[in-house]
Motif scaffolding. Structure first.
Motif, mmCIF file in Angstrom:
data_model
loop_
_atom_site.group_PDB
_atom_site.id
_atom_site.type_symbol
_atom_site.label_atom_id
_atom_site.label_comp_id
_atom_site.label_asym_id
_atom_site.label_seq_id
_atom_site.Cartn_x
_atom_site.Cartn_y
_atom_site.Cartn_z
ATOM 1 N N ALA A 350 86.044 81.067 8.866
ATOM 2 C CA ALA A 350 85.902 81.487 7.559
ATOM 3 C C ALA A 350 84.430 81.372 6.917
ATOM 4 O O ALA A 350 84.023 80.102 6.900
ATOM 5 C CB ALA A 350 86.780 81.403 6.311
ATOM 6 N N ILE A 351 83.617 82.271 6.675
ATOM 7 C CA ILE A 351 82.302 82.090 6.267
ATOM 8 C C ILE A 351 82.206 82.944 4.895
ATOM 9 O O ILE A 351 81.810 84.160 4.817
ATOM 10 C CB ILE A 351 81.129 82.703 7.361
ATOM 11 N N GLU A 352 82.232 82.028 3.897
ATOM 12 C CA GLU A 352 82.261 82.778 2.416
ATOM 13 C C GLU A 352 80.862 83.661 2.282
ATOM 14 O O GLU A 352 80.759 84.582 1.428
ATOM 15 C CB GLU A 352 82.353 81.889 1.261
ATOM 16 N N SER A 353 79.739 83.179 2.960
ATOM 17 C CA SER A 353 78.216 83.799 2.645
ATOM 18 C C SER A 353 78.378 85.158 3.140
ATOM 19 O O SER A 353 77.433 85.960 2.662
ATOM 20 C CB SER A 353 77.232 83.126 3.159
ATOM 21 N N ILE A 354 79.201 85.352 4.049
ATOM 22 C CA ILE A 354 79.441 86.867 4.817
ATOM 23 C C ILE A 354 80.437 87.503 4.231
ATOM 24 O O ILE A 354 80.276 88.796 3.975
ATOM 25 C CB ILE A 354 79.593 86.561 6.372
ATOM 26 N N ASP A 355 81.534 86.941 4.122
ATOM 27 C CA ASP A 355 82.836 87.456 3.506
ATOM 28 C C ASP A 355 83.865 86.815 2.996
ATOM 29 O O ASP A 355 84.502 85.809 3.656
ATOM 30 C CB ASP A 355 83.227 88.461 4.625
ATOM 31 N N PRO A 356 83.899 86.671 1.946
ATOM 32 C CA PRO A 356 84.815 85.506 1.132
ATOM 33 C C PRO A 356 86.390 85.712 1.393
ATOM 34 O O PRO A 356 87.128 84.845 1.450
ATOM 35 C CB PRO A 356 84.783 85.604 -0.207
ATOM 36 N N GLU A 357 86.798 87.027 2.173
ATOM 37 C CA GLU A 357 87.990 87.314 2.369
ATOM 38 C C GLU A 357 88.455 87.531 3.705
ATOM 39 O O GLU A 357 89.546 87.302 3.911
ATOM 40 C CB GLU A 357 88.436 88.810 1.308
ATOM 41 N N ARG A 358 87.639 87.692 4.405
ATOM 42 C CA ARG A 358 88.029 88.080 5.946
ATOM 43 C C ARG A 358 87.202 87.108 6.708
ATOM 44 O O ARG A 358 85.993 86.927 6.540
ATOM 45 C CB ARG A 358 87.762 89.543 6.210
ATOM 46 N N PRO A 359 87.820 86.588 7.964
ATOM 47 C CA PRO A 359 87.286 85.552 8.891
ATOM 48 C C PRO A 359 86.135 86.391 9.718
ATOM 49 O O PRO A 359 86.113 87.371 9.768
ATOM 50 C CB PRO A 359 88.249 84.941 9.630
#
Length: 486
Positions: A350-359
């Motif tokens: 999981a990378i929030e800086s790219i997408d907080p909802e999808r891994p």
């Protein structure tokens, strides 16, 4: 700045095709068309590019449909009927397909040299569907198709080709009970019979002890290679501590000047190759064209399962290599594993800086993970290696670090660097390094391919990683084992 990924084709000559990234920004209709014509002229090497066509011959006067469009050299050329992925409306802020967003590219190399071909390969991967982030590590250098020393972060798609055939390749470090005063020649004299199958024990039983009976069956077909280094840049190297830079971390890890340490670099051997080949056979023609796999598909899940087993097999391989090496020196007892990390693999994160909802999926091709603690970054056989601890915001470097010095010269060019002296004198010169360490390598070509001058300066690599690591200890090589003719 918003971007669109396009395929440009010269319709008059269907063998001319180029994938490009078009940055749109605040451009108006005329600007976008002119930008496309300029790209076509430069990328397809056209004298003139006047008229644009979309798929199936629709002439483009207004750029309301651009994505995956085509360009013709003149209006009389017959547009191609080749099927292209569905176009999207230019209102890309809300409608652009995820797989068509260009990835963010960053290269961490500042002092370390990067071959221009590696840059080309890195940019090519940024255009793959689902690609979100591409990071070139300081040891970045060209591979056969995709660069080595790089991290690729995707969503939805995974790319077996970006990991390659040596799935799970990595490095392990062991603290041994051998004194740091041991003579290199003593190690040289003791290290024999490490090329072939392990005969001092049962490889299958060892595999079961590490993986369990259920998971050991898959790797059973390659037992003759379990416990072997392989060729290329793989090695088993004894080192001593040159400098304990961070005394607090060294003390917490029990790193003492009085001990000798063993670094093992190897992977999954033919097991990893078989996993990649099986994945290629399972893909449909469309998937092969795209290179990647839908991670949630049956084929994607099948690959990931075998990938994970190959990683476990590779770790077991390093464990047995260490046991074989240390047994020769009566040092197998009390050996302590300091670390074991993969630098050829893919993992979900999981990378929030790219997408907080999808891994996301982090692909590492010659890149060590920086989210698992201590990392070893070896230099060439004639230079120091570094133990480092990641620090700072690791999202900026793709949660990864360089895995070594990185090649400066392709293997063919390294072979051309043989000194103009007698063959035996040339070999002898490379069997002892400037640091006084010994190199065991009786494959002449491999010895020259892996000579220190074929690699970048390790100090440049460490300097380039400066914002992301703190150096814990500097390690001096005393003996490197690569290959011995038995």
């Amino acid at each position: 700045m918003p971007s669109i990924r396009l395929t440009l084709v010269n319709n008059a000559k269907q063998n001319q095709k180029s994938a490009v990234i078009l940055k749109t920004g605040e451009s108006g209709a005329d600007d976008l068309i002119n930008d496309l014509l300029t790209l076509a002229k430069n990328k397809l090497r056209l004298k003139k590019a006047k008229v644009l066509f979309l798929n199936h011959g629709v002439e483009l006067n207004e750029p309301s449909w651009l994505l995956d469009g085509k360009v013709a050299q003149d209006s009389n050329a017959d547009p191609s009927q080749e099927t292209i992925p569905t176009v999207s409306d230019l209102k890309f802020e809300s409608m652009l397909l995820e797989s068509e967003i260009s990835a963010q590219i960053s290269i961490l190399a500042k002092k370390s040299f990067v071959d221009p071909e590696a840059n080309v390969q890195l940019n090519r991967t940024a255009m793959l569907p689902g690609m979100r982030r591409v990071v070139g590590q300081p040891d970045l250098h060209p591979g056969n198709q995709y660069p080595i020393g790089a991290t690729f972060i995707t969503q939805k798609f995974i790319y077996p080709a970006l990991i390659g055939n040596d799935i799970g390749c990595g490095m392990a470090v062991y603290k041994t009970r051998l004194s740091s005063n041991i003579k290199p020649q003593k190690i040289v004299d003791k290290l024999h019979h490490l090329e072939g199958r392990w005969t001092e024990g049962d490889p299958h039983e060892f595999l079961i002890s590490q993986l369990g009976e259920e998971h050991s069956e898959t790797g059973k077909a390659h037992l003759e290679q379990l416990g072997t280094l392989g060729g290329g840049n793989h090695f088993a190297e004894f080192v001593v501590i040159e400098n304990r830079v961070d005394l607090e971390v060294c003390e917490s890890l029990g790193l003492q000047d009085s001990n000798t340490y063993l670094i093992v670099h190897s992977g999954s051997r033919r097991f990893g190759q078989s996993v990649l080949e099986a994945s290629n056979r399972m893909q449909t023609k469309a998937e092969k064209k795209l290179v990647g796999l839908d991670a949630e598909s049956e084929v994607g899940q099948a690959y990931l399962k075998q990938h994970d087993l190959a990683c476990a097999w590779a770790r077991t391989n390093r464990e047995l290599i260490a046991q074989r090496v240390l047994t020769r020196l009566n040092a197998e007892q009390d050996a302590e594993k300091i670390l074991d990390i993969w630098h050829n693999n893919v993992e979900k994160k999981a990378i929030e800086s790219i997408d907080p909802e999808r891994p996301c999926w982090i692909h590492r091709k010659g890149a060590a993970p920086s989210d698992r603690g201590l990392v070893v970054i070896p230099g060439s056989r004639g230079h120091f290696s570094y133990l480092v601890m990641p620090q700072g915001d690791q999202s900026k470097n793709g949660f990864s670090l360089a895995h070594g010095a990185g090649r400066l010269l392709p293997r063919a060019k390294a072979l051309q660097k043989r000194p103009q002296t007698s063959k035996q004198a040339s070999i002898s010169a490379l069997q002892t390094t400037d640091l006084g360490s010994s190199v065991i390598c009786e494959d002449t070509d491999l010895l020259f391919e892996e000579q220190p001058g074929a690699y970048k300066e390790i100090t440049d690599i460490i300097d380039d990683l400066g914002p992301f690591v703190k150096v814990v200890a500097i390690l001096r090589p005393i003996c490197t084992y690569k290959m011995r003719r038995e």
